[in-house]
Design an enzyme around this catalytic site. Structure first.
Site, short mmCIF file in Angstrom:
data_model
loop_
_atom_site.label_atom_id
_atom_site.label_comp_id
_atom_site.label_asym_id
_atom_site.label_seq_id
_atom_site.Cartn_x
_atom_site.Cartn_y
_atom_site.Cartn_z
N ALA A 297 3.95 1.57 -1.05
CA ALA A 297 4.63 1.69 -2.35
C ALA A 297 3.67 2.26 -3.39
CB ALA A 297 5.16 0.33 -2.79
N TYR B 135 0.84 -1.21 0.00
CA TYR B 135 0.00 0.00 0.00
C TYR B 135 0.88 1.26 0.00
CZ TYR B 135 -3.83 3.04 1.74
OH TYR B 135 -4.77 4.02 1.91
P1 NAP Z 1 -13.37 2.28 1.25
O1 NAP Z 1 -14.39 2.78 2.20
O2 NAP Z 1 -12.77 0.94 1.45
O3 NAP Z 1 -13.99 2.40 -0.24
C1 NAP Z 1 -13.22 2.02 -1.32
C2 NAP Z 1 -13.91 2.45 -2.59
O4 NAP Z 1 -13.08 2.10 -3.70
C3 NAP Z 1 -15.25 1.75 -2.81
O5 NAP Z 1 -16.12 2.66 -3.44
C4 NAP Z 1 -14.88 0.62 -3.77
O6 NAP Z 1 -15.98 0.18 -4.57
C5 NAP Z 1 -13.85 1.33 -4.61
N1 NAP Z 1 -12.96 0.41 -5.34
C6 NAP Z 1 -12.11 -0.50 -4.84
N2 NAP Z 1 -11.47 -1.14 -5.84
C7 NAP Z 1 -11.93 -0.62 -6.99
C8 NAP Z 1 -11.67 -0.86 -8.36
N3 NAP Z 1 -10.78 -1.79 -8.77
N4 NAP Z 1 -12.34 -0.13 -9.28
C9 NAP Z 1 -13.23 0.79 -8.90
N5 NAP Z 1 -13.52 1.08 -7.63
C10 NAP Z 1 -12.87 0.38 -6.68
O7 NAP Z 1 -12.10 3.29 1.17
P2 NAP Z 1 -11.87 4.71 1.86
O8 NAP Z 1 -11.37 4.46 3.23
O9 NAP Z 1 -13.02 5.60 1.63
O10 NAP Z 1 -10.60 5.20 1.02
C11 NAP Z 1 -10.73 5.97 -0.15
C12 NAP Z 1 -9.35 6.33 -0.64
O11 NAP Z 1 -8.63 7.04 0.38
C13 NAP Z 1 -8.48 5.11 -0.97
O12 NAP Z 1 -7.64 5.41 -2.05
C14 NAP Z 1 -7.65 4.93 0.27
O13 NAP Z 1 -6.45 4.26 0.02
C15 NAP Z 1 -7.42 6.39 0.67
N6 NAP Z 1 -7.10 6.53 2.09
C16 NAP Z 1 -7.98 6.16 3.06
C17 NAP Z 1 -7.63 6.32 4.40
C18 NAP Z 1 -8.55 5.96 5.51
O14 NAP Z 1 -8.16 6.10 6.68
N7 NAP Z 1 -9.78 5.50 5.26
C19 NAP Z 1 -6.38 6.85 4.72
C20 NAP Z 1 -5.50 7.21 3.72
C21 NAP Z 1 -5.87 7.06 2.39
P3 NAP Z 1 -17.02 -0.98 -4.05
O15 NAP Z 1 -17.87 -0.32 -2.99
O16 NAP Z 1 -17.77 -1.37 -5.25
O17 NAP Z 1 -16.15 -2.06 -3.48
#
Ligand code: NAP
Length: 242
Positions: free
Chosen positions: A152, A150
């Site tokens: 990387a 992640y």
């Molecule tokens: P999340 O609640 O797990 O939601 C992930 C989203 O990405 C969902 O809408 C999922 O769709 C979609 N997704 C996953 N794989 C996909 C693919 N191959 N094609 C299209 N859509 C895809 O994630 P989140 O926590 O909101 O995070 C959002 C972003 O912020 C991510 O990039 C994550 O790495 C980054 N981030 C999050 C945090 C944190 O603390 N939450 C911290 C740092 C960075 P489905 O619903 O259909 O599965």
């Protein structure tokens, strides 16, 4: 003019799609599996008085990315805002990490951001305006034990952001990245309680952030007020010490 938010069915992406709608943008939000959930977010966006679409498109699928831009352009007009938010994690120590576990995380987070951006840039170049906002992470800035894959991928997103910003500046297209800390979503919900408590102890503000905390910055970066900001990585982590 329209906006696309990848991974808009839940978490940060859903909050960002809603906030963009609140700011008056027509918005298309995508998901990988949860189309019903994405449609509910689109419906909530429509209540803000804008057009909204929910679409299923895997960001790792080159053709799906191209087709998605075509569909959104046809239904909502040229895409001038892209939020590359779709992401996954599959944590584990690098020493025991399977190749598939490494590659799938890089593919979704990094390759997916590249594919979506490449697909949308011709329209932005033509319009001579565009905002690309990439979701990196504090893990991409500082590294994190148990997240070599992640971290990387997210560090790669920073390189992608800075390079694209240089390539596109002459076309009035800005490219920036947001580096969230610990935000309350499904992704952090699945962390063991002990780890969540440890994380909280390292956050200056003493709590996890809300998806809306990230969405607010995405809307700002998409706005006219942010037209002189490009190639930047902005951390939103409540004063996290890593
Ligand atoms: P999340 O609640 O797990 O939601 C992930 C989203 O990405 C969902 O809408 C999922 O769709 C979609 N997704 C996953 N794989 C996909 C693919 N191959 N094609 C299209 N859509 C895809 O994630 P989140 O926590 O909101 O995070 C959002 C972003 O912020 C991510 O990039 C994550 O790495 C980054 N981030 C999050 C945090 C944190 O603390 N939450 C911290 C740092 C960075 P489905 O619903 O259909 O599965």
């Amino acid at each position: 003019m329209s906006a696309i938010v990848t991974g808009g069915s839940r978490g940060i992406g859903a909050a960002t799609a809603l906030a963009l709608a609140e700011a008056g943008h027509d918005v298309a939000l995508t998901c990988q599996h949860n189309l019903a959930q994405a449609e509910a977010v689109a419906q909530a966006c429509r209540t803000k008085g804008v057009k909204a679409l929910a679409l299923q498109a895997d960001v790792t699928d080159e053709q799906a990315c191209t087709e998605l831009i075509g569909q959104v352009t046809e239904k909502l007009g040229p895409v001038t805002i892209l939020v590359n938010n779709a992401g996954i994690n599959q944590d584990g120590l690098a020493m025991r990490m399977k190749l598939e576990q490494f590659e799938s995380v890089v593919k979704t987070n990094l390759t997916g951001s590249f594919l979506m951006t490449r697909a949308v840039l011709p329209a932005m170049v033509k319009a001579r305006r565009g905002r690309v906002i990439n979701m990196t992470s504090v893990a991409g800035l500082h590294g994190n034990a148990g997240q070599a894959n992640y971290s990387a991928a997210k560090a790669g997103i920073i390189g992608l952001t800075k390079s694209l910003a240089k390539e596109m500046a002459g076309r009035q297209i800005t490219v920036n990245a947001i580096a969230p800390g610990f935000i309350e979503t499904d992704m952090t919900q699945k962390l063991p309680e002990k780890l969540r408590e440890q994380a909280k102890a390292n956050i200056g503000l003493g709590r996890f952030g809300k998806p809306e905390d990230i969405a607010a910055l995405a809307v700002f970066l998409a706005s006219d007020q942010a037209s002189y900001i490009t190639g930047q990585v902005i951390e939103v982590s409540g004063g996290l010490r890593l």
